[in-house]
Design a protein around this motif. Structure first.
Motif, PDB file in Angstrom:
ATOM      1  N   ASP A   1      83.468  51.583  26.563  1.00  0.00           N
ATOM      2  CA  ASP A   1      82.172  52.230  26.375  1.00  0.00           C
ATOM      3  C   ASP A   1      81.812  52.364  24.900  1.00  0.00           C
ATOM      4  O   ASP A   1      80.677  52.103  24.501  1.00  0.00           O
ATOM      5  CB  ASP A   1      82.171  53.612  27.031  1.00  0.00           C
ATOM      6  N   VAL A   2      82.776  52.777  24.075  1.00  0.00           N
ATOM      7  CA  VAL A   2      82.507  52.957  22.646  1.00  0.00           C
ATOM      8  C   VAL A   2      82.229  51.611  21.989  1.00  0.00           C
ATOM      9  O   VAL A   2      81.319  51.470  21.177  1.00  0.00           O
ATOM     10  CB  VAL A   2      83.674  53.679  21.940  1.00  0.00           C
ATOM     11  N   TYR A   3      82.990  50.591  22.358  1.00  0.00           N
ATOM     12  CA  TYR A   3      82.755  49.254  21.803  1.00  0.00           C
ATOM     13  C   TYR A   3      81.353  48.762  22.172  1.00  0.00           C
ATOM     14  O   TYR A   3      80.603  48.280  21.320  1.00  0.00           O
ATOM     15  CB  TYR A   3      83.803  48.263  22.300  1.00  0.00           C
ATOM     16  N   ALA A   4      80.985  48.885  23.442  1.00  0.00           N
ATOM     17  CA  ALA A   4      79.665  48.435  23.896  1.00  0.00           C
ATOM     18  C   ALA A   4      78.557  49.205  23.199  1.00  0.00           C
ATOM     19  O   ALA A   4      77.518  48.637  22.832  1.00  0.00           O
ATOM     20  CB  ALA A   4      79.554  48.598  25.413  1.00  0.00           C
ATOM     21  N   PHE A   5      78.766  50.495  22.990  1.00  0.00           N
ATOM     22  CA  PHE A   5      77.778  51.347  22.331  1.00  0.00           C
ATOM     23  C   PHE A   5      77.547  50.907  20.890  1.00  0.00           C
ATOM     24  O   PHE A   5      76.401  50.739  20.443  1.00  0.00           O
ATOM     25  CB  PHE A   5      78.275  52.792  22.384  1.00  0.00           C
ATOM     26  N   LEU A   6      78.628  50.695  20.138  1.00  0.00           N
ATOM     27  CA  LEU A   6      78.497  50.274  18.737  1.00  0.00           C
ATOM     28  C   LEU A   6      77.895  48.877  18.637  1.00  0.00           C
ATOM     29  O   LEU A   6      77.042  48.613  17.779  1.00  0.00           O
ATOM     30  CB  LEU A   6      79.861  50.302  18.043  1.00  0.00           C
ATOM     31  N   HIS A   7      78.310  47.997  19.524  1.00  0.00           N
ATOM     32  CA  HIS A   7      77.798  46.630  19.509  1.00  0.00           C
ATOM     33  C   HIS A   7      76.285  46.616  19.726  1.00  0.00           C
ATOM     34  O   HIS A   7      75.554  45.872  19.054  1.00  0.00           O
ATOM     35  CB  HIS A   7      78.491  45.811  20.598  1.00  0.00           C
ATOM     36  N   ALA A   8      75.808  47.436  20.641  1.00  0.00           N
ATOM     37  CA  ALA A   8      74.366  47.491  20.916  1.00  0.00           C
ATOM     38  C   ALA A   8      73.578  48.017  19.730  1.00  0.00           C
ATOM     39  O   ALA A   8      72.414  47.668  19.545  1.00  0.00           O
ATOM     40  CB  ALA A   8      74.104  48.361  22.146  1.00  0.00           C
TER      41      ALA A   8
ATOM     42  N   MET B   1      78.474  61.845  23.202  1.00  0.00           N
ATOM     43  CA  MET B   1      78.990  62.954  23.999  1.00  0.00           C
ATOM     44  C   MET B   1      79.011  62.593  25.479  1.00  0.00           C
ATOM     45  O   MET B   1      79.941  62.956  26.208  1.00  0.00           O
ATOM     46  CB  MET B   1      78.159  64.217  23.773  1.00  0.00           C
ATOM     47  N   SER B   2      77.993  61.864  25.936  1.00  0.00           N
ATOM     48  CA  SER B   2      77.976  61.428  27.340  1.00  0.00           C
ATOM     49  C   SER B   2      79.131  60.475  27.610  1.00  0.00           C
ATOM     50  O   SER B   2      79.775  60.546  28.673  1.00  0.00           O
ATOM     51  CB  SER B   2      76.641  60.733  27.665  1.00  0.00           C
ATOM     52  N   ILE B   3      79.409  59.596  26.660  1.00  0.00           N
ATOM     53  CA  ILE B   3      80.538  58.672  26.793  1.00  0.00           C
ATOM     54  C   ILE B   3      81.841  59.454  26.899  1.00  0.00           C
ATOM     55  O   ILE B   3      82.700  59.161  27.745  1.00  0.00           O
ATOM     56  CB  ILE B   3      80.584  57.695  25.593  1.00  0.00           C
ATOM     57  N   MET B   4      81.985  60.470  26.038  1.00  0.00           N
ATOM     58  CA  MET B   4      83.214  61.258  26.032  1.00  0.00           C
ATOM     59  C   MET B   4      83.362  62.070  27.324  1.00  0.00           C
ATOM     60  O   MET B   4      84.460  62.200  27.873  1.00  0.00           O
ATOM     61  CB  MET B   4      83.238  62.189  24.820  1.00  0.00           C
ATOM     62  N   LYS B   5      82.242  62.612  27.806  1.00  0.00           N
ATOM     63  CA  LYS B   5      82.294  63.386  29.053  1.00  0.00           C
ATOM     64  C   LYS B   5      82.656  62.496  30.237  1.00  0.00           C
ATOM     65  O   LYS B   5      83.399  62.922  31.132  1.00  0.00           O
ATOM     66  CB  LYS B   5      80.943  64.075  29.286  1.00  0.00           C
ATOM     67  N   ASN B   6      82.135  61.269  30.235  1.00  0.00           N
ATOM     68  CA  ASN B   6      82.495  60.335  31.309  1.00  0.00           C
ATOM     69  C   ASN B   6      83.983  60.012  31.257  1.00  0.00           C
ATOM     70  O   ASN B   6      84.640  59.890  32.300  1.00  0.00           O
ATOM     71  CB  ASN B   6      81.676  59.049  31.185  1.00  0.00           C
ATOM     72  N   ALA B   7      84.505  59.863  30.023  1.00  0.00           N
ATOM     73  CA  ALA B   7      85.940  59.593  29.866  1.00  0.00           C
ATOM     74  C   ALA B   7      86.766  60.773  30.369  1.00  0.00           C
ATOM     75  O   ALA B   7      87.830  60.592  30.966  1.00  0.00           O
ATOM     76  CB  ALA B   7      86.256  59.305  28.405  1.00  0.00           C
ATOM     77  N   GLU B   8      86.264  61.980  30.139  1.00  0.00           N
ATOM     78  CA  GLU B   8      86.965  63.166  30.614  1.00  0.00           C
ATOM     79  C   GLU B   8      86.963  63.203  32.144  1.00  0.00           C
ATOM     80  O   GLU B   8      87.982  63.537  32.770  1.00  0.00           O
ATOM     81  CB  GLU B   8      86.330  64.428  30.047  1.00  0.00           C
ATOM     82  N   LEU B   9      85.842  62.849  32.750  1.00  0.00           N
ATOM     83  CA  LEU B   9      85.761  62.823  34.216  1.00  0.00           C
ATOM     84  C   LEU B   9      86.716  61.792  34.812  1.00  0.00           C
ATOM     85  O   LEU B   9      87.232  61.979  35.920  1.00  0.00           O
ATOM     86  CB  LEU B   9      84.321  62.519  34.652  1.00  0.00           C
ATOM     87  N   ARG B  10      86.961  60.716  34.062  1.00  0.00           N
ATOM     88  CA  ARG B  10      87.900  59.701  34.531  1.00  0.00           C
ATOM     89  C   ARG B  10      89.352  60.098  34.268  1.00  0.00           C
ATOM     90  O   ARG B  10      90.279  59.384  34.656  1.00  0.00           O
ATOM     91  CB  ARG B  10      87.617  58.357  33.849  1.00  0.00           C
TER      92      ARG B  10
END
Length: 203
Positions: A86-93, A140-149
């Protein structure tokens, strides 16, 4: 005579689109310093006077071309199934639109504050640090999704660590003055960010 008829047929939005397309193509092929109103006019099949009736100078024309043709950045939250992905895709975009402009042109554009502000506007709030920053909201949404996983515990992460990928991306853009490479993004994520995440989770 033929050229005059051609010019008569292209008016308003049609002519403006031809000029902005010509400016965009010029920018893709040469550096900003060598792009001129005359070269754009020649490519668009018109004359400089037509350009100056719409834009006062080269920087205004280039800003208009960037607004029209620079690809827009999506603000969607990536969902690759992993924090790293998710972080890689976010930075790439964030940086993909800049890859449509050649390196020398980017360096020239960054020397013109008015034009650089237009480019920065296509990377929403990347240079802002406020809590309401849209990019930080996505992080923060990325991090929260990671926490849910079950990948992380957010309470163990400081705001500075969460913001680190964006801070490093900003530094890369400003210092290199060229499109950020996939290698650089990989290093930010795999060599710096993810090791910090893993270390923080073990505390």
């Amino acid at each position: 005579m033929e050229e005059r008829k051609k010019e008569t047929r292209r008016r308003g939005e049609v002519l403006e689109e031809a000029i902005l397309r010509a400016a965009w193509e010029e920018l893709a092929e040469k550096d900003y310093a060598h792009l001129t109103m005359e070269s754009v006019a020649t490519r668009a099949g018109t004359n400089k006077a037509v350009l100056y009736r719409r834009w006062d100078n080269k920087s205004e024309l280039v800003m208009a071309a960037l607004r029209r043709h620079l690809p827009k950045i999506t603000n969607e939250v990536p969902d690759t199934g992993s924090l790293r992905g998710d972080v890689y895709a976010f930075l790439h975009a964030r940086v993909e639109p800049m890859r449509t402009i050649n390196v020398q042109a980017i360096r020239g554009l960054m020397m013109d504050p008015r034009v650089w502000r237009t480019i920065a506007a296509f990377m929403p709030q990347i240079f802002q640090k406020r809590p309401e920053n849209k990019l930080m909201a996505i992080m923060m949404s990325i991090m929260k999704n990671a926490e849910l996983r079950g990948e992380i515990s957010l309470e163990k992460l400081s705001p500075r660590i969460i913001a680190l990928p964006l801070d490093l991306l900003q530094c890369e853009i400003i210092t290199k003055q060229e499109p950020v490479s996939d290698t650089a993004i990989t290093e930010i994520v795999d060599d710096i960010f993810m090791p910090l995440i893993h270390a923080s989770q073990q505390q």
